[in-house]
Design a protein around this motif. Sequence first.
Motif, PDB file in Angstrom:
ATOM      1  N   ASP A  70       0.976  -1.177   0.060  1.00  0.00           N
ATOM      2  CA  ASP A  70      -0.036  -0.091   0.024  1.00  0.00           C
ATOM      3  C   ASP A  70       0.869   1.316  -0.140  1.00  0.00           C
ATOM      4  OD1 ASP A  70      -1.753   2.152   0.510  1.00  0.00           O
ATOM      5  OD2 ASP A  70      -3.067   0.971   1.980  1.00  0.00           O
ATOM      6  N   SER A  71       1.087   1.708  -1.231  1.00  0.00           N
ATOM      7  CA  SER A  71       1.902   2.888  -1.397  1.00  0.00           C
ATOM      8  C   SER A  71       1.607   4.231  -0.496  1.00  0.00           C
ATOM      9  CB  SER A  71       2.545   3.140  -2.755  1.00  0.00           C
ATOM     10  OG  SER A  71       1.218   3.493  -3.558  1.00  0.00           O
ATOM     11  N   LEU A  72       0.236   4.336  -0.568  1.00  0.00           N
ATOM     12  CA  LEU A  72      -0.453   5.474  -0.075  1.00  0.00           C
ATOM     13  C   LEU A  72       0.143   5.726   1.537  1.00  0.00           C
ATOM     14  CD1 LEU A  72      -3.956   5.442  -1.646  1.00  0.00           C
ATOM     15  CD2 LEU A  72      -2.084   7.092  -2.184  1.00  0.00           C
ATOM     16  N   GLU A  73       0.034   4.571   2.102  1.00  0.00           N
ATOM     17  CA  GLU A  73       0.267   4.522   3.686  1.00  0.00           C
ATOM     18  C   GLU A  73       1.859   4.924   3.675  1.00  0.00           C
ATOM     19  OE1 GLU A  73      -1.621   3.996   6.477  1.00  0.00           O
ATOM     20  OE2 GLU A  73      -3.211   3.922   5.100  1.00  0.00           O
ATOM     21  N   PHE A  74       2.680   4.610   2.953  1.00  0.00           N
ATOM     22  CA  PHE A  74       3.958   4.716   3.094  1.00  0.00           C
ATOM     23  C   PHE A  74       4.090   6.253   2.573  1.00  0.00           C
ATOM     24  CE2 PHE A  74       4.583   0.304   3.056  1.00  0.00           C
ATOM     25  CZ  PHE A  74       5.690   0.063   3.757  1.00  0.00           C
ATOM     26  N   LYS A  75       3.542   6.870   1.795  1.00  0.00           N
ATOM     27  CA  LYS A  75       3.566   8.199   1.365  1.00  0.00           C
ATOM     28  C   LYS A  75       3.051   9.172   2.740  1.00  0.00           C
ATOM     29  CE  LYS A  75       3.558  11.880  -1.361  1.00  0.00           C
ATOM     30  NZ  LYS A  75       3.069  13.000  -0.563  1.00  0.00           N
ATOM     31  N   LEU A  92      19.278  19.075   7.609  1.00  0.00           N
ATOM     32  CA  LEU A  92      20.219  17.929   7.349  1.00  0.00           C
ATOM     33  C   LEU A  92      20.126  17.623   5.719  1.00  0.00           C
ATOM     34  CD1 LEU A  92      20.175  17.683  10.224  1.00  0.00           C
ATOM     35  CD2 LEU A  92      19.812  15.151  10.017  1.00  0.00           C
ATOM     36  N   ILE A  93      21.132  17.067   5.020  1.00  0.00           N
ATOM     37  CA  ILE A  93      20.863  16.628   3.809  1.00  0.00           C
ATOM     38  C   ILE A  93      20.310  15.450   3.573  1.00  0.00           C
ATOM     39  CG2 ILE A  93      22.291  15.776   1.641  1.00  0.00           C
ATOM     40  CD1 ILE A  93      24.801  17.566   3.011  1.00  0.00           C
ATOM     41  N   LYS A  94      19.082  15.215   2.782  1.00  0.00           N
ATOM     42  CA  LYS A  94      18.103  14.131   2.674  1.00  0.00           C
ATOM     43  C   LYS A  94      18.093  13.582   1.452  1.00  0.00           C
ATOM     44  CE  LYS A  94      13.864  16.883   2.370  1.00  0.00           C
ATOM     45  NZ  LYS A  94      12.552  17.116   2.563  1.00  0.00           N
ATOM     46  N   LYS A  95      18.168  12.178   1.331  1.00  0.00           N
ATOM     47  CA  LYS A  95      17.816  11.679   0.134  1.00  0.00           C
ATOM     48  C   LYS A  95      16.942  10.394   0.337  1.00  0.00           C
ATOM     49  CE  LYS A  95      20.603   9.377  -3.612  1.00  0.00           C
ATOM     50  NZ  LYS A  95      20.074  10.236  -4.643  1.00  0.00           N
ATOM     51  N   GLN A  96      16.219  10.100  -0.774  1.00  0.00           N
ATOM     52  CA  GLN A  96      14.950   8.950  -0.593  1.00  0.00           C
ATOM     53  C   GLN A  96      15.651   7.957  -1.644  1.00  0.00           C
ATOM     54  OE1 GLN A  96      11.230  11.738   0.453  1.00  0.00           O
ATOM     55  NE2 GLN A  96      11.100   9.995  -0.744  1.00  0.00           N
ATOM     56  N   PHE A  97      15.207   6.585  -1.311  1.00  0.00           N
ATOM     57  CA  PHE A  97      15.592   5.672  -2.154  1.00  0.00           C
ATOM     58  C   PHE A  97      14.202   4.856  -2.426  1.00  0.00           C
ATOM     59  CE2 PHE A  97      19.112   6.962  -0.133  1.00  0.00           C
ATOM     60  CZ  PHE A  97      20.230   6.830  -1.147  1.00  0.00           C
ATOM     61  N   ASN A  98      14.041   4.521  -3.808  1.00  0.00           N
ATOM     62  CA  ASN A  98      12.692   3.808  -4.054  1.00  0.00           C
ATOM     63  C   ASN A  98      11.289   4.474  -3.342  1.00  0.00           C
ATOM     64  OD1 ASN A  98      13.995   1.868  -6.164  1.00  0.00           O
ATOM     65  ND2 ASN A  98      14.845   1.174  -4.339  1.00  0.00           N
ATOM     66  N   ASP A  99      11.488   5.793  -3.351  1.00  0.00           N
ATOM     67  CA  ASP A  99      10.298   6.586  -2.938  1.00  0.00           C
ATOM     68  C   ASP A  99      10.272   6.645  -1.282  1.00  0.00           C
ATOM     69  OD1 ASP A  99       9.499   7.177  -5.601  1.00  0.00           O
ATOM     70  OD2 ASP A  99       8.572   5.115  -5.444  1.00  0.00           O
ATOM     71  N   PHE A 100      10.702   5.688  -0.660  1.00  0.00           N
ATOM     72  CA  PHE A 100      10.173   5.299   0.664  1.00  0.00           C
ATOM     73  C   PHE A 100      11.113   5.100   1.966  1.00  0.00           C
ATOM     74  CE2 PHE A 100       6.453   3.558  -1.952  1.00  0.00           C
ATOM     75  CZ  PHE A 100       5.744   4.939  -2.140  1.00  0.00           C
ATOM     76  N   SER A 101      12.309   4.882   1.292  1.00  0.00           N
ATOM     77  CA  SER A 101      13.492   4.781   2.306  1.00  0.00           C
ATOM     78  C   SER A 101      14.225   6.120   2.407  1.00  0.00           C
ATOM     79  CB  SER A 101      14.368   3.551   2.046  1.00  0.00           C
ATOM     80  OG  SER A 101      13.730   2.553   2.240  1.00  0.00           O
TER      81      SER A 101
END
Length: 487
Positions: A70-75, A92-101
């Motif tokens: 359920d991608s909506l919950e992770f969003k 902080l410098i931030k980066k996301q991996f595969n949308d949710f990490s």
Amino acid sequence: MKPLKKVLLFLLVCLLIFAAILTYNYFNFESKQISVEKAEKVAIDPGAIHRFSKALQIKTVSPENLADFDSLEFKKFNDFMKSSYPLMDSLLIKKQFNDFSHLFLWKGTDTSLKPIILMAHLDVVPVIEKNLPEWKSPPFAGVIKNDTIWGRGAIDDKVGVIAISEAVEWLLKNNYRPKRDIYLAFGHDEEIGGPRGATAIASYLKDQGVEAEFIMDEGGVIANGLVPGVSKDVALIGTAEKGFLSLNFSVKIEGGHSSMPGKETAIDVLASAISKIKKNPLPTKFTVPLEGFIDYLGPEMPFANKLIFANKGILKPIILSAFEKSPSSSAMIRTTTAPTIFNSGVKDNIIPQRANATVNFRILPETTIQDVLDHVTKVINDDRVKIEKSSTMNEASNLSSTDSYGFQLINRTIKELYPEVFTSPNLVVGATDSRHFKLLSPNIYRFSPIHLNEDTKKSFHGLNERLAVSDFNNGIQFYINLLKNSN
């Protein structure tokens, strides 16, 4: 002197020498527990527990079937992190991996110091629907009652994500600046192996040339009444974790009608093979984490236990025999064997042509996947049984030193907050996301500053997962102290 008397005298002398050795080792078996000044606690924001409650209400479930993701919950969780921790999000410098990490970098002031990496995961295991009536509070309600917060993820492992984030946000509000770079790595799919979360983050950091002073993930806890022979709570710091392997077994033999069975059926052959594996497990052995466990806790035990542990080199068979008596301690000394799936047959009057089974192994450090495969093949010794490795497997982790800066820092920080607690290295029998980070540092430790007892240890991945509010607040304090101490 008669020969018999000479023999008896010789035996008496040997016994006295043996007793002298045991006694000498006993009195030289010194405590490894350190004494530090208790840290002054900071005022934890009362809103922290309510933010934790909101985090538990978001159903970031990692399903076995990716079609159910359920991608909506992770969003929602992404949005929650951004709104709940604005300073962390903006400074902080931030980066996301595969949308949710998520990966955050808090730049330090001294580039000569190696960074540290703090890890946790935001996904949780599913709740079995038929078990819902047995939950005392709804698993995704984040209910707070009687100084306890209830919900899936309260222990495993949203507590890590939120406690670390609360600590960093507190330090930013108080204008703290670390000397060394601090990385925060929050994976979103640990419960299914971390293929798109921790694996991607680790690969990125490796490509960036990051070499960490140490890495800390979940795995160890403060054990309350879980260590036999020790009266106090024990903070177990994982210095290694077991590997895992599932082997799939299959047999194909001519079937037929059940009224005329042959001498052996596919079920017979496969059942015999699985029985052989269970009756002939891989041998028990001392591992480095077990040696550390004995060295740190043995001196704190009652006389008999201390005497045995002080002489572990001589009395190893006795120790191994004692550890074999319970499933939890047996897992510390051997590669475990657990048949988990067995399938065959479709109708009661048809002898099946095929039988299939799966056996899961949790592998001790310094034992390899190939060692397990060689052992199983030799034990079965039957060419009719086809053996295949499953697609998901992992070697046991490397061994992390108790003499390193990282271990000593974690050890000291625990003692500052919990001076009455014993600390000890330990072997983590489950798998964590940290296994994907092994190329980034030789010093990987697994510890969460939360208490577990015989009852609550069954709740994560099970019913009524919950955590004391005081444990959550102390967890924030622990990460504040850890980051300050890293300077």
